[in-house]
Scaffold this motif. Structure first.
Motif, PDB file in Angstrom:
ATOM      1  N   THR A  29     -84.388 -25.964  44.227  1.00 59.56           N
ATOM      2  CA  THR A  29     -83.447 -26.116  45.328  1.00 59.56           C
ATOM      3  C   THR A  29     -82.339 -27.039  44.835  1.00 59.56           C
ATOM      4  O   THR A  29     -82.626 -28.114  44.294  1.00 59.56           O
ATOM      5  N   VAL A  94     -89.575 -13.720  57.029  1.00 65.68           N
ATOM      6  CA  VAL A  94     -88.902 -14.799  56.308  1.00 65.68           C
ATOM      7  C   VAL A  94     -87.392 -14.805  56.532  1.00 65.68           C
ATOM      8  O   VAL A  94     -86.780 -15.863  56.665  1.00 65.68           O
ATOM      9  N   ALA A 121     -89.995 -20.360  57.071  1.00 60.41           N
ATOM     10  CA  ALA A 121     -91.086 -20.670  56.153  1.00 60.41           C
ATOM     11  C   ALA A 121     -92.240 -19.702  56.366  1.00 60.41           C
ATOM     12  O   ALA A 121     -92.491 -19.241  57.480  1.00 60.41           O
ATOM     13  N   THR A 128     -90.505 -22.028  47.939  1.00 59.80           N
ATOM     14  CA  THR A 128     -89.555 -20.916  47.943  1.00 59.80           C
ATOM     15  C   THR A 128     -89.063 -20.677  46.518  1.00 59.80           C
ATOM     16  O   THR A 128     -89.473 -21.361  45.585  1.00 59.80           O
ATOM     17  N   GLU A 129     -88.133 -19.749  46.380  1.00 59.69           N
ATOM     18  CA  GLU A 129     -87.499 -19.491  45.079  1.00 59.69           C
ATOM     19  C   GLU A 129     -86.282 -20.392  44.867  1.00 59.69           C
ATOM     20  O   GLU A 129     -85.553 -20.219  43.893  1.00 59.69           O
ATOM     21  N   CYS A 131     -84.730 -21.865  48.038  1.00 58.85           N
ATOM     22  CA  CYS A 131     -84.186 -22.047  49.380  1.00 58.85           C
ATOM     23  C   CYS A 131     -84.869 -23.201  50.094  1.00 58.85           C
ATOM     24  O   CYS A 131     -85.813 -23.799  49.597  1.00 58.85           O
ATOM     25  N   ALA A 133     -86.878 -23.757  53.620  1.00 58.64           N
ATOM     26  CA  ALA A 133     -87.534 -22.925  54.636  1.00 58.64           C
ATOM     27  C   ALA A 133     -88.176 -23.805  55.701  1.00 58.64           C
ATOM     28  O   ALA A 133     -88.838 -24.797  55.394  1.00 58.64           O
TER      29      ALA A 133
END
Length: 154
Positions: A29, A94, A121, A128-129, A131, A133
């Motif tokens: 992030t 999501v 979330a 997350t990849e 992000c 959430a």
């Protein structure tokens, strides 16, 4: 925790932690001030959220390009799309509400990271990849604060 004004919200962040120097595929992030550009939502599942930025329903052919070699990198695309991309119309929840965060978009720099969103979330708050959430009620509360940006501390 995501801290906004005088409140703290449980959130999931990227599997790669928080990065001052975000790169495509690192799962991090990005740290810093991330402006809210617009909010997308699944109108077939939820009412539009209240917020300070433009709100638009997600369509069946909406996607987001995450392919650094593609001219549409880190931009919305219409599907089908030849470059690598994410589908915004998902079978899970999501992306039922997705706030597009201003990361690597003014200007877009190849390999600096793409598709950084504020979204819902998964149960248990797995990473997350890249992000941020939140639970549905928390995401609605955050957007309802009428913020123009969030800060991810580095």
């Amino acid at each position: 925790m995501l801290r906004l004004r005088d409140r703290a919200f449980r959130c999931a962040l990227g599997r790669g932690g928080i990065a001052a120097h975000k790169m495509e595929g690192d799962g991090a992030t990005p740290a810093g001030l991330l402006p809210l550009r617009r909010v997308l939502y699944r109108a077939d599942r939820l009412p539009a959220p209240a917020c300070a930025v433009p709100v638009e329903p997600i369509g069946l052919r909406d996607g987001w390009c995450d392919d650094p070699r593609d001219p549409a990198y880190n931009r919305p695309v219409r599907l089908p799309h030849d470059g690598r991309h994410e589908e915004l119309w998902r079978s899970d929840a999501v992306y039922d509400i997705v706030a597009v965060l201003g990361w690597n978009d003014a200007p877009v720099v190849r390999d600096r990271g793409s598709a950084i969103f504020l979204h819902l979330a998964r149960p248990g708050y797995p990473p997350t990849e890249g992000c941020v959430a939140l639970a549905l009620e928390d995401l609605r509360a955050v957007l309802g604060m009428r913020l123009s940006a969030i800060t991810v501390p580095g």
